[in-house]
Scaffold this active site. Structure first.
Site, PDB file in Angstrom:
ATOM      1  CG  ASN A   9      -1.719   1.207   1.437  1.00  0.00           C
ATOM      2  OD1 ASN A   9      -1.817   2.030   0.533  1.00  0.00           O
ATOM      3  ND2 ASN A   9      -2.307   1.349   2.615  1.00  0.00           N
ATOM      4  CE  LYS A  11      -0.147   3.221   4.756  1.00  0.00           C
ATOM      5  NZ  LYS A  11      -0.072   3.355   6.218  1.00  0.00           N
ATOM      6  CG  HIS A  95      -5.792   2.042   5.307  1.00  0.00           C
ATOM      7  ND1 HIS A  95      -5.339   2.987   6.207  1.00  0.00           N
ATOM      8  CD2 HIS A  95      -4.782   1.151   5.155  1.00  0.00           C
ATOM      9  CE1 HIS A  95      -4.100   2.672   6.562  1.00  0.00           C
ATOM     10  NE2 HIS A  95      -3.742   1.567   5.941  1.00  0.00           N
ATOM     11  CD  GLU A  97      -2.879   5.580   6.813  1.00  0.00           C
ATOM     12  OE1 GLU A  97      -2.855   5.610   5.573  1.00  0.00           O
ATOM     13  OE2 GLU A  97      -1.983   5.033   7.493  1.00  0.00           O
ATOM     14  CD  GLU A 167      -3.573  -2.446   7.502  1.00  0.00           C
ATOM     15  OE1 GLU A 167      -2.442  -2.581   7.031  1.00  0.00           O
ATOM     16  OE2 GLU A 167      -4.312  -1.494   7.230  1.00  0.00           O
ATOM     17  N   GLY A 173       2.516   2.304  10.719  1.00  0.00           N
ATOM     18  CA  GLY A 173       3.450   3.407  10.530  1.00  0.00           C
ATOM     19  C   GLY A 173       4.207   3.808  11.778  1.00  0.00           C
ATOM     20  CB  SER A 213       5.339  -1.672  11.958  1.00  0.00           C
ATOM     21  OG  SER A 213       4.953  -0.328  12.178  1.00  0.00           O
TER      22      SER A 213
HETATM   23  P1  PGA Z   1       2.862   0.285   7.621  1.00  0.00           P
HETATM   24  O1  PGA Z   1       1.380   0.488   6.974  1.00  0.00           O
HETATM   25  O2  PGA Z   1       3.388  -0.997   7.056  1.00  0.00           O
HETATM   26  O3  PGA Z   1       3.639   1.492   7.186  1.00  0.00           O
HETATM   27  O4  PGA Z   1       2.659   0.214   9.090  1.00  0.00           O
HETATM   28  C1  PGA Z   1       0.512  -0.593   6.809  1.00  0.00           C
HETATM   29  C2  PGA Z   1      -0.807  -0.107   6.262  1.00  0.00           C
HETATM   30  O5  PGA Z   1      -1.257   0.970   6.647  1.00  0.00           O
HETATM   31  O6  PGA Z   1      -1.440  -0.777   5.427  1.00  0.00           O
END
Ligand code: PGA
Length: 255
Positions: A9, A11, A95, A97, A167, A173, A213
């Site tokens: 992803n 982003k 997601h 976010e 997640e 992140g 992460s």
């Molecule tokens: P990350 O993001 O691997 O940077 O933690 C995962 C995601 O949001 O899908």
């Protein structure tokens, strides 16, 4: 048998030129990968160009979101048939976010899932609890609400054409990953929710990715867990070598 699905992803990262370059590197690095489904999700702007790069390869194309309506006055949005036309296979839906910053709800997740499925694309349905929710003992109630909301009205056949990404929001992140055991426990709970809705055989056939992460250093341990069937990768997907460092351990697994 469940597929291991590893999706990058990206982003809001990478210009179109940078996306084309990274996609080319992923295609080259993944050319001998057979057992794992590999997908990359660039921004909307780069999707059409990246579609040309992945065409004919074993790398699938994913979008980061979609709108549930066919067309019309929805400034800033993109419809499912626009994604379908350029060859999108997977669409990330719900997601955290999107849920946190852009007003995504379980009801809009459900509308998007149905729309995407109606055009033969596969939704990657994101669920997960915040740190406050986990600390206050709400992990199971949050996951239950999110799963039941996303799958509302979906038949068993529809459910078989979905992927879930668990997640934990506190791991996205942040560099903090759920431990192998914490992740496995949540995945087993989610599979139990699917079993309650659709029966064990359907639940055993749905891939549940871990996200938050995930990186080459922790991927093998997470992927070895019984109910973890891949990953949704943010930061570590922005470089081909770290992304493929997550894909590769999955090659030896069968679930
Ligand atoms: P990350 O993001 O691997 O940077 O933690 C995962 C995601 O949001 O899908």
């Amino acid at each position: 048998m469940r597929k291991i699905v590893i999706a990058g992803n990206w982003k809001m990262n990478k210009t179109v030129a940078e996306s084309v370059k990274l996609a080319g590197e992923v295609v080259a690095a993944a050319k001998d990968i057979k057992a794992v489904t590999v997908a990359i999700a660039p921004t909307y702007l780069a999707l059409a160009k990246v579609a040309e790069v992945v065409a004919g390869s074993n790398v699938k194309l994913a979008a980061q979101d979609v709108h549930w309506e066919n067309q019309g006055a929805f400034t800033g949005k993109v419809s499912a048939d626009m994604l379908k036309e350029i060859g999108v296979d997977f669409v990330i839906i719900g997601h955290s976010e999107q849920r946190t910053y852009f007003g995504e709800t379980d009801a809009t997740v459900n509308k998007k899932v149905r729309k995407v499925q109606s055009l033969g694309m596969t939704p990657i349905i994101c669920i997960g609890e915040t740190l406050d929710e986990r600390k206050s003992g709400q992990l199971e109630s949050v996951l239950t609400r999110q799963v039941n909301g996303a799958y509302d009205g979906l038949s068993a056949d529809d459910a078989l054409r979905t992927v879930i990404a668990y997640e934990p929001v506190w791991a996205i992140g942040t560099g903090v990953t759920a431990s192998d055991d914490e992740a496995q426990e949540a995945h087993a709970f989610v599979r139990g929710l699917l079993a309650a809705r659709y029966g064990d055989s359907v639940a055993q056939s749905i891939s549940i990715q871990y996200g938050g992460s995930m990186k080459p250093e922790n991927a093998a341990g997470l992927l070895a867990q019984k109910d973890i069937d891949g990953g949704l990768i943010g930061g570590a997907a922005l470089k081909a070598d770290s992304f493929l460092g997550i894909v590769t351990p999955g090659e030896t697994l069968s679930k």
